[in-house]
Scaffold this active site. Structure first.
Site, PDB file in Angstrom:
ATOM      1  N   CYS A 113       8.439  -2.666  -1.041  1.00 42.95           N
ATOM      2  CA  CYS A 113       8.759  -3.983  -0.448  1.00 42.95           C
ATOM      3  C   CYS A 113      10.207  -4.421  -0.653  1.00 42.95           C
ATOM      4  CB  CYS A 113       7.780  -5.035  -0.963  1.00 42.95           C
ATOM      5  SG  CYS A 113       6.067  -4.565  -0.680  1.00 42.95           S
ATOM      6  N   HIS A 255       9.432 -12.581  -0.714  1.00 41.39           N
ATOM      7  CA  HIS A 255       8.641 -11.523  -0.068  1.00 41.39           C
ATOM      8  C   HIS A 255       7.326 -12.131   0.422  1.00 41.39           C
ATOM      9  CE1 HIS A 255       6.661  -7.909   0.900  1.00 41.39           C
ATOM     10  NE2 HIS A 255       5.965  -7.771  -0.213  1.00 41.39           N
ATOM     11  N   ASN A 285       1.592  -8.908   5.004  1.00 40.84           N
ATOM     12  CA  ASN A 285       2.629  -8.280   4.180  1.00 40.84           C
ATOM     13  C   ASN A 285       3.192  -7.075   4.939  1.00 40.84           C
ATOM     14  OD1 ASN A 285       4.120  -6.853   2.317  1.00 40.84           O
ATOM     15  ND2 ASN A 285       2.563  -6.863   0.716  1.00 40.84           N
TER      16      ASN A 285
HETATM   17  N1  ACO Z   1     -12.892 -10.241   1.365  1.00 39.20           N
HETATM   18  C1  ACO Z   1     -13.813 -10.752   0.526  1.00 39.20           C
HETATM   19  N2  ACO Z   1     -13.806 -10.537  -0.793  1.00 39.20           N
HETATM   20  C2  ACO Z   1     -12.856  -9.729  -1.301  1.00 39.20           C
HETATM   21  C3  ACO Z   1     -11.863  -9.152  -0.478  1.00 39.20           C
HETATM   22  C4  ACO Z   1     -11.909  -9.415   0.901  1.00 39.20           C
HETATM   23  N3  ACO Z   1     -11.011  -8.923   1.775  1.00 39.20           N
HETATM   24  N4  ACO Z   1     -11.044  -8.414  -1.263  1.00 39.20           N
HETATM   25  C5  ACO Z   1     -11.484  -8.531  -2.532  1.00 39.20           C
HETATM   26  N5  ACO Z   1     -12.594  -9.336  -2.542  1.00 39.20           N
HETATM   27  C6  ACO Z   1     -13.389  -9.738  -3.704  1.00 39.20           C
HETATM   28  C7  ACO Z   1     -13.293  -8.777  -4.866  1.00 39.20           C
HETATM   29  O1  ACO Z   1     -14.202  -7.706  -4.686  1.00 39.20           O
HETATM   30  C8  ACO Z   1     -13.667  -9.672  -6.018  1.00 39.20           C
HETATM   31  O2  ACO Z   1     -15.065  -9.813  -6.061  1.00 39.20           O
HETATM   32  P1  ACO Z   1     -15.839  -9.863  -7.494  1.00 39.20           P
HETATM   33  O3  ACO Z   1     -15.302 -11.088  -8.167  1.00 39.20           O
HETATM   34  O4  ACO Z   1     -17.254  -9.954  -7.077  1.00 39.20           O
HETATM   35  O5  ACO Z   1     -15.449  -8.598  -8.183  1.00 39.20           O
HETATM   36  C9  ACO Z   1     -13.100 -11.035  -5.626  1.00 39.20           C
HETATM   37  O6  ACO Z   1     -12.873 -10.970  -4.197  1.00 39.20           O
HETATM   38  C10 ACO Z   1     -11.802 -11.395  -6.319  1.00 39.20           C
HETATM   39  O7  ACO Z   1     -10.937 -10.254  -6.271  1.00 39.20           O
HETATM   40  P2  ACO Z   1      -9.494 -10.315  -6.872  1.00 39.20           P
HETATM   41  O8  ACO Z   1      -8.830  -8.974  -6.629  1.00 39.20           O
HETATM   42  O9  ACO Z   1      -9.527 -10.842  -8.271  1.00 39.20           O
HETATM   43  O10 ACO Z   1      -8.837 -11.436  -5.912  1.00 39.20           O
HETATM   44  P3  ACO Z   1      -7.436 -12.101  -5.998  1.00 39.20           P
HETATM   45  O11 ACO Z   1      -7.573 -13.558  -5.990  1.00 39.20           O
HETATM   46  O12 ACO Z   1      -6.569 -11.449  -7.069  1.00 39.20           O
HETATM   47  O13 ACO Z   1      -6.803 -11.712  -4.581  1.00 39.20           O
HETATM   48  C11 ACO Z   1      -5.207 -10.152  -3.698  1.00 39.20           C
HETATM   49  C12 ACO Z   1      -6.634 -10.347  -4.245  1.00 39.20           C
HETATM   50  C13 ACO Z   1      -5.099 -10.947  -2.428  1.00 39.20           C
HETATM   51  C14 ACO Z   1      -5.021  -8.661  -3.419  1.00 39.20           C
HETATM   52  C15 ACO Z   1      -4.159 -10.631  -4.722  1.00 39.20           C
HETATM   53  O14 ACO Z   1      -4.453 -10.114  -5.999  1.00 39.20           O
HETATM   54  C16 ACO Z   1      -2.765 -10.260  -4.352  1.00 39.20           C
HETATM   55  O15 ACO Z   1      -2.217 -10.710  -3.364  1.00 39.20           O
HETATM   56  N6  ACO Z   1      -2.102  -9.433  -5.201  1.00 39.20           N
HETATM   57  C17 ACO Z   1      -0.743  -9.039  -4.974  1.00 39.20           C
HETATM   58  C18 ACO Z   1      -0.712  -7.865  -4.065  1.00 39.20           C
HETATM   59  C19 ACO Z   1       0.667  -7.704  -3.501  1.00 39.20           C
HETATM   60  O16 ACO Z   1       1.301  -8.663  -3.144  1.00 39.20           O
HETATM   61  N7  ACO Z   1       1.179  -6.497  -3.396  1.00 39.20           N
HETATM   62  C20 ACO Z   1       2.528  -6.377  -2.866  1.00 39.20           C
HETATM   63  C21 ACO Z   1       3.069  -5.123  -3.029  1.00 39.20           C
HETATM   64  S1  ACO Z   1       2.419  -4.034  -1.800  1.00 39.20           S
HETATM   65  C22 ACO Z   1       3.585  -2.811  -1.574  1.00 39.20           C
HETATM   66  O17 ACO Z   1       4.470  -2.625  -2.333  1.00 39.20           O
HETATM   67  C23 ACO Z   1       3.436  -1.938  -0.363  1.00 39.20           C
END
Ligand code: ACO
Length: 328
Positions: A113, A255, A285
């Protein structure tokens, strides 16, 4: 040391719009979950047969036109991408060929990124001593064919796009200037975001494809924590280098990965939300493309004007992160 400024901007998003409702049909998710957890409502994805350089070439042509610079004048082309058209050669060389930028030296920077910010920092170093006069820096990415459409934790997050800037030497006070850059990495955290297959460790094979190793793997919530810390630290570092406080920033372009990350970072930096440029709702993203696309749109819509003080920062696979402070 010569001062470097941004002479033109351009961007290109694929025409195909993929709304959250598409994912509701193929995996166990909802528009409500995606919107509240990420801020994303839709993203753009290429059609089969399109590739990164298709978007990058259009974005570059548009930036060159705004700058009033012809491709033949370019000395340097740097493409921040981890999704070049082919394993080899670089996307930089393909874009050079397609633009007809005969005299430029062209290469890619694979920094996920922050690839665009890495590209800016490298171009600045090449240009400061005056040996390179005009540069094209692109952030472009096709993530749609690196994601597993069965993995709900990643497939809803990403989109495709490309953004570009043309850099030149600053003519003086009213011509803008890149003031400070910071690029950093921590390879100890490489496992948090990676694409295991298709490289030299696990080359392409039927087994590799059957195991889905060509797809991006990410520990989202771990990345979230590191993202907030590194984005805040990097921005504070370059503002301190210039003796600038966050109150002086006209526009902040973080970002565009997740609205919650952007809001926390802006709050910790003391930047009000009305000064934050946001495009994540419509593009998701787009990795290295996210900042140059948001920047170009803000310039072309008239929100960002000549003389504005801009702060940008990014983080991604590596882990890598960085920030740039410039007067447009
Ligand atoms: N729909 C429904 N539920 C989902 C989904 C979905 N699409 N995805 C995950 N869940 C569920 C999980 O299974 C989990 O369920 P559980 O509690 O029963 O286990 C629950 O939602 C919570 O999951 P978390 O991963 O804790 O959710 P979080 O609030 O952290 O959000 C997210 C996930 C959006 C991925 C967030 O962590 C995030 O944005 N992280 C940063 C990622 C990023 O920005 N990466 C950038 C770099 S990418 C690159 O370099 C190419």
């Amino acid at each position: 040391m010569k001062k470097i400024t941004i002479k033109g901007t351009g961007s290109c998003a694929p025409e195909r719009v993929v709304p959250n409702s598409y994912f509701e049909k193929i995996i166990d998710t909802s528009d409500e979950w995606i919107t509240t957890r990420t801020g994303i409502k839709e993203r753009r994805m290429i059609e089969k047969g399109q590739a990164m350089s298709d978007l990058a070439t259009l974005a570059s042509a548009s930036a060159l036109q705004m700058a009033g610079i012809s491709p033949e004048e370019l000395d340097l082309i740097i493409i921040g991408t981890s999704t070049a058209d082919m394993v080899s050669p670089s996307a930089g060389c393909i874009v050079q060929h397609r633009l007809g930028a005969k005299k430029a030296v062209a290469f890619d920077v694979n920094a996920a990124c922050p690839g665009f910010i890495y590209g800016l920092a490298i171009a600045q170093k090449f240009m400061q001593d005056g040996s390179y006069g005009k540069a094209l820096v692109v952030g472009g990415e096709i993530i749609s064919n690196r994601i597993d459409f069965k993995d709900r934790s990643t497939c809803v997050l990403f989109g495709d796009g490309a953004g570009a800037v043309v850099l030149g030497h600053s003519n003086g006070k009213d011509d803008g200037e890149i003031l400070s850059m910071d690029i950093e990495s921590d390879g100890d955290l490489w496992r948090l975001i990676h694409v295991p297959g298709g490289g030299s460790r696990i080359p392409a094979s039927h087994e590799m494809l059957n195991e889905g190793l060509q797809y991006l793997k990410m520990q989202g919530n771990e990345v979230f924590k590191h993202a907030v810390r590194t984005l805040v630290d990097s921005a504070n570092k370059i503002m301190a280098q210039q003796g600038i406080t966050s109150g002086e920033i006209d526009w902040f372009i973080p970002h565009q990965a997740n609205i919650r990350i952007m809001e926390v970072v802006a709050e910790r930096l003391g930047i009000p939300t009305e000064k934050v440029i946001i495009t994540v709702h419509k593009y998701g993203n787009t990795s290295a493309a996210s900042i140059p696309v948001a920047f170009d749109e803000a310039v072309r819509s008239g929100r960002i004007r000549k003389g504005d003080l801009i702060l940008v920062n990014s983080f991604g696979a590596g882990l890598t992160w960085g920030a740039a402070l410039f007067r447009y």
